[in-house]
Design a protein around this motif. Structure first.
Motif, PDB file in Angstrom:
ATOM      1  N   GLU A 313       0.887  -1.101  -0.078  1.00  0.00           N
ATOM      2  CA  GLU A 313       0.031  -0.101  -0.183  1.00  0.00           C
ATOM      3  C   GLU A 313       0.834   1.212   0.050  1.00  0.00           C
ATOM      4  OE1 GLU A 313      -3.152   2.259  -0.266  1.00  0.00           O
ATOM      5  OE2 GLU A 313      -3.053   0.077  -0.701  1.00  0.00           O
ATOM      6  N   ARG A 316       2.250   1.777  -3.430  1.00  0.00           N
ATOM      7  CA  ARG A 316       1.295   2.254  -4.222  1.00  0.00           C
ATOM      8  C   ARG A 316       1.020   3.810  -4.253  1.00  0.00           C
ATOM      9  NH1 ARG A 316      -2.984  -2.808  -4.201  1.00  0.00           N
ATOM     10  NH2 ARG A 316      -1.945  -4.021  -5.895  1.00  0.00           N
ATOM     11  N   ILE A 317       0.913   4.021  -2.855  1.00  0.00           N
ATOM     12  CA  ILE A 317       0.498   5.544  -2.512  1.00  0.00           C
ATOM     13  C   ILE A 317       1.922   6.403  -3.071  1.00  0.00           C
ATOM     14  CG2 ILE A 317       0.546   7.069  -0.689  1.00  0.00           C
ATOM     15  CD1 ILE A 317      -0.986   5.079   0.919  1.00  0.00           C
ATOM     16  N   ASN A 318       3.123   5.915  -2.872  1.00  0.00           N
ATOM     17  CA  ASN A 318       4.166   6.785  -3.324  1.00  0.00           C
ATOM     18  C   ASN A 318       4.565   6.665  -4.783  1.00  0.00           C
ATOM     19  OD1 ASN A 318       5.061   7.115  -0.754  1.00  0.00           O
ATOM     20  ND2 ASN A 318       6.475   5.480  -0.535  1.00  0.00           N
ATOM     21  N   ALA A 319       3.750   5.636  -5.500  1.00  0.00           N
ATOM     22  CA  ALA A 319       3.913   5.545  -7.068  1.00  0.00           C
ATOM     23  C   ALA A 319       2.770   6.647  -7.448  1.00  0.00           C
ATOM     24  CB  ALA A 319       3.680   4.299  -7.553  1.00  0.00           C
ATOM     25  N   ALA A 320       1.845   6.596  -6.841  1.00  0.00           N
ATOM     26  CA  ALA A 320       0.671   7.677  -7.362  1.00  0.00           C
ATOM     27  C   ALA A 320       1.304   9.057  -7.198  1.00  0.00           C
ATOM     28  CB  ALA A 320      -0.549   7.305  -6.373  1.00  0.00           C
ATOM     29  N   LYS A 321       2.238   9.367  -6.214  1.00  0.00           N
ATOM     30  CA  LYS A 321       2.520  10.652  -5.660  1.00  0.00           C
ATOM     31  C   LYS A 321       3.873  10.999  -6.865  1.00  0.00           C
ATOM     32  CE  LYS A 321       1.454  10.808  -0.848  1.00  0.00           C
ATOM     33  NZ  LYS A 321       1.992  10.825   0.473  1.00  0.00           N
TER      34      LYS A 321
END
Length: 323
Positions: A313, A316-321
């Motif tokens: 998770e 994924r959050i870091n990738a979205a940022k």
């Protein structure tokens, strides 16, 4: 004939610098070796540098060994130059049997007979690769998992003419490199990793072809179910926990004649379910249980899965940022 001490090897030749060969080159450099890479491809050097650009930050996160440096890499298109003074040779040319046989025939002439030669082949038995060698005793399969610099396991197995002492040497050497060594006792096509991987992939293809599943559904089964469990324990340890406090023996007695012989198993015939096979599995399972109680193993599994879920998770959050 005296081989180099596997703990003291300094110079490695890597024949073939594609995806697997380049990954092994990255691992050897990160482990502090001098590496000469050889590949006759017109864009091979540029491709290798791009692979190292991707791999090196990952290896820095894992932890570089003393002396690790990309500056210790030399590149050549000449195979004789590559193996000059090498204390170990890793072959990773494309998966073409005749090409590998011819490369080994050439290496056999160029490399002193005390120097071990390992093949990254993903399927061909060493018995077939070494068939035109004058010194086949020093040849061994050393099959890594892609990407080799990130996934620790490497399978090693000899051919009919491989000296068992060479397998001992290779196992010791790859442990120094930082690999987890899986030493196979018998030579089989595809070795262990690909036999297991292809068996699962074959079932996936069967379901997709029959309209029973989609690619996304298959991936979900692995990434959100089986893969999470298998990241911390394999199928036998998993089944050991599946029977409550009764363990693997009880699970096999309850399900062995039904689930493992179900009509949805499409290809490979299963072995006869005998008391001898059951006992062999239970005895070998003790090696992975290692004296742990079922509650202890459940706690370890739960902590690992929770950690993996949180890590995924966060990624994924870091990738979205865009981080």
């Amino acid at each position: 004939m005296k081989r180099p001490d596997p703990n003291s090897v300094k110079r490695i030749a890597c024949i073939g610098a594609g995806t697997i060969g380049g990954g092994m080159i990255a691992q050897f450099l990160a482990s502090g070796y001098d590496v000469t890479a050889q590949d006759p491809g017109p864009n091979a050097r540029d491709s290798l540098e791009r692979l190292l650009d991707q791999a090196w930050p990952v290896l820095e996160q894992i932890g570089l060994k003393e002396g690790a440096s990309r500056d210790r890499l030399r590149f050549t298109s000449d195979i004789e130059e590559a193996v000059s003074a090498a204390e170990f040779v890793q072959e990773s040319v494309p998966e073409d049997l005749e090409l590998k046989v011819s490369i080994y025939e050439k290496l056999d002439e160029l490399v002193p007979p005390e120097i071990v030669i390992g093949s990254s082949t993903s399927g061909f038995p060493m018995t077939e690769i070494q068939k035109r060698c004058k010194f086949p005793a020093r040849t061994v399969v050393a099959h890594p998992v892609n990407p080799p610099y990130l996934i620790p396991l490497i399978e090693i197995v000899g051919g009919e003419k491989t000296d068992p002492a060479v397998l001992d040497w290779a196992a010791a050497f790859y442990k120094v490199v930082g690999k987890r060594v899986l030493r196979m006792e018998k030579e089989i096509y595809g070795f262990m990793i690909n036999r297991l991987q292809i068996a699962l992939f074959r079932e996936a293809l069967q379901m997709i072809a029959a309209g029973q599943a989609t690619v996304a559904q298959i991936d979900d089964c692995l990434t959100h179910a089986l893969g999470l469990r298998w990241a911390c324990m394999g199928p036998f340890a998993t089944f050991h926990l599946a029977a409550g406090d009764r363990g693997l023996g009880s699970f096999m007695d309850l399900h062995g004649s039904v689930e493992w012989r179900a009509p949805y198993v499409t290809e490979t015939p299963l072995p006869d379910w005998t008391p001898e096979l059951r006992e062999r599995i239970l005895q070998q399972a003790e090696e992975i249980i290692e004296g742990r109680t079922i509650p202890q193993m459940i706690e370890e599994r739960n902590e690992t899965v929770i950690g993996l879920l949180k890590l995924r998770e966060t990624s994924r959050i870091n990738a979205a940022k865009g981080e």
